[in-house]
Write a protein that holds these residues in place. Sequence first.
Motif, short mmCIF file in Angstrom:
data_model
loop_
_atom_site.label_atom_id
_atom_site.label_comp_id
_atom_site.label_asym_id
_atom_site.label_seq_id
_atom_site.Cartn_x
_atom_site.Cartn_y
_atom_site.Cartn_z
N LEU A 367 29.62 40.07 76.67
CA LEU A 367 28.34 40.76 76.59
C LEU A 367 28.39 42.15 77.22
O LEU A 367 27.47 42.94 77.01
CB LEU A 367 27.24 39.93 77.25
N ARG A 368 29.45 42.44 77.97
CA ARG A 368 29.56 43.76 78.59
C ARG A 368 30.26 44.78 77.68
O ARG A 368 30.23 45.98 77.96
CB ARG A 368 30.32 43.67 79.91
N THR A 369 30.89 44.31 76.63
CA THR A 369 31.51 45.24 75.69
C THR A 369 30.43 45.98 74.91
O THR A 369 29.29 45.53 74.82
CB THR A 369 32.43 44.50 74.71
N LYS A 370 30.79 47.12 74.32
CA LYS A 370 29.80 47.88 73.56
C LYS A 370 29.23 47.07 72.39
O LYS A 370 28.02 47.05 72.19
CB LYS A 370 30.44 49.19 73.06
N PRO A 371 30.08 46.38 71.57
CA PRO A 371 29.51 45.55 70.49
C PRO A 371 28.64 44.43 71.05
O PRO A 371 27.60 44.10 70.46
CB PRO A 371 30.75 45.00 69.78
N GLY A 372 29.05 43.84 72.18
CA GLY A 372 28.28 42.76 72.76
C GLY A 372 26.93 43.23 73.26
O GLY A 372 25.90 42.57 73.02
N ARG A 373 26.90 44.37 73.94
CA ARG A 373 25.62 44.90 74.42
C ARG A 373 24.71 45.29 73.26
O ARG A 373 23.50 45.05 73.29
CB ARG A 373 25.88 46.11 75.32
N ARG A 374 25.30 45.89 72.23
CA ARG A 374 24.50 46.30 71.07
C ARG A 374 23.92 45.08 70.34
O ARG A 374 22.76 45.08 69.93
CB ARG A 374 25.37 47.12 70.12
N THR A 375 24.72 44.04 70.21
CA THR A 375 24.25 42.84 69.52
C THR A 375 23.18 42.13 70.34
O THR A 375 22.12 41.77 69.81
CB THR A 375 25.44 41.89 69.25
N TYR A 376 23.44 41.90 71.62
CA TYR A 376 22.50 41.13 72.44
C TYR A 376 21.18 41.87 72.63
O TYR A 376 20.14 41.24 72.81
CB TYR A 376 23.12 40.82 73.80
N SER A 377 21.21 43.20 72.55
CA SER A 377 19.97 43.97 72.73
C SER A 377 18.95 43.67 71.63
O SER A 377 17.76 43.97 71.78
CB SER A 377 20.28 45.47 72.75
N ARG A 378 19.39 43.06 70.54
CA ARG A 378 18.48 42.73 69.44
C ARG A 378 17.67 41.47 69.71
O ARG A 378 16.71 41.19 69.00
CB ARG A 378 19.30 42.54 68.15
N ARG A 379 18.03 40.70 70.72
CA ARG A 379 17.38 39.40 70.95
C ARG A 379 15.87 39.56 71.14
O ARG A 379 15.08 38.88 70.49
CB ARG A 379 18.00 38.72 72.17
N LYS A 380 15.48 40.44 72.04
CA LYS A 380 14.06 40.61 72.32
C LYS A 380 13.28 41.05 71.09
O LYS A 380 12.17 40.59 70.85
CB LYS A 380 13.85 41.61 73.45
#
Length: 437
Positions: A367-380
Amino acid sequence: MFEVEPVGKKRPMGPAAAVDKTFREFDPHQVLLLPPSLDDWLPEDHLARFVADLVDEVLDLGPVLADYTEKRGYPPYDPRLMVRLLVYGYTTGVRSSRAIEARLADDVAFRFLAADQAPDFRSIARFRRRHLDALAGLFTQSLHLAQKLGMVKMGRVALDGTKLEASASKHKAMSYGRLIDKEERIEAEIAQLEAKAQALLADAEAADEAEDQSFGVDGKEVDLPAELDRREKRRAKLQAARAQIEAEAADSDGAYIQAYNAQAVVDEEHQVITAADVTTNPSDALNYTTMLDQSAQNTGAHPKQALVDAGYCSETNLEGAKERQLACGTDTFMATGRLAHDEQVPPAPRGRIPKDATLKERMARKLRTKPGRRTYSRRKAIVEPVFGQIMTCQNGRQLQLRGEDGARGEWRLLAACHNLRKIFRHAGSAGLAAAIG
């Protein structure tokens, strides 16, 4: 002497008009020779027309109709009428049976849906309770209709839970403040009874041998009076209850709120709910596998990505996420800890992942990688607006029906109406016609 106006002359109402103006004819007492058509009172694109077409042409009411096996008795209201009212009511936030009855008298949309019939609130409430399972089944029908219209892609979904207030008496629920007050009162009563017990001990010391045998030879082994013993047990129970709710008191303004944990899986494409359930467990962790399995069963497909917050993080779920990716191809992004307000996710450390890294450490790094942060930011953005719309537009913060089965059925009915609202906004009646065709 003074002048008076002639009899029969009327005073002008209000100030005189500055100019002569002709207004449209208005006669509140006009008698209509023919009854008006309710169909003329609603715009063509009104939500009520969509609900009417949906119930009459699309939804399968077989489970409702199958429940009517007794031919005797007074004829009940047509199930189509009742389903129309409940679906429209739950979609627009009018969920109380009494509120629906009131709208049937003064709301054009409700009168249109009921064809000017007026079932009372008892009939509406009985129908809802009797056919709750069938009404809850409208959720899967709404989901399948959304799929047919291309509104569900199962590329990325988000799983989350929200608390729904139960239909329970707040007077019977003990608040934290009331619990403290009651405990203090009982302690005072115990102190009085202990003083009374001491007096009994003093009397025992001066009593004869028979009393000594009853109260103890040295006057210290006296059995507590039954009333004192009962209060001691009550205080112990109150102290146990206090320990359980002490942590919750700070989060709910000192009140203990009886609630259910409502779960939902939401598809990213159009925020359509693909799975809905209710549990009595306040923790979300137990629902990760069951909710994603239910979503796959309802839609016939596993999502490519699943986003869940830290409430679902556990060793069991991390292991389950690993197995799910191997078996179903679902890549889970699961937060391993909650961030403070405005706190940013730290960047991933450079270099290879250590071979002995735990599943939690691997997920945190992911989740700390750039793709991980970008993907998880969509949850909300995927799931939280859905809960907000249900709470506000559908007035879904508090449940109307009691019991876990009632809560589950009503939550799924709310989810169904949320999906139907999305279908209406996306496709309207034209979309229904295309789905039927």
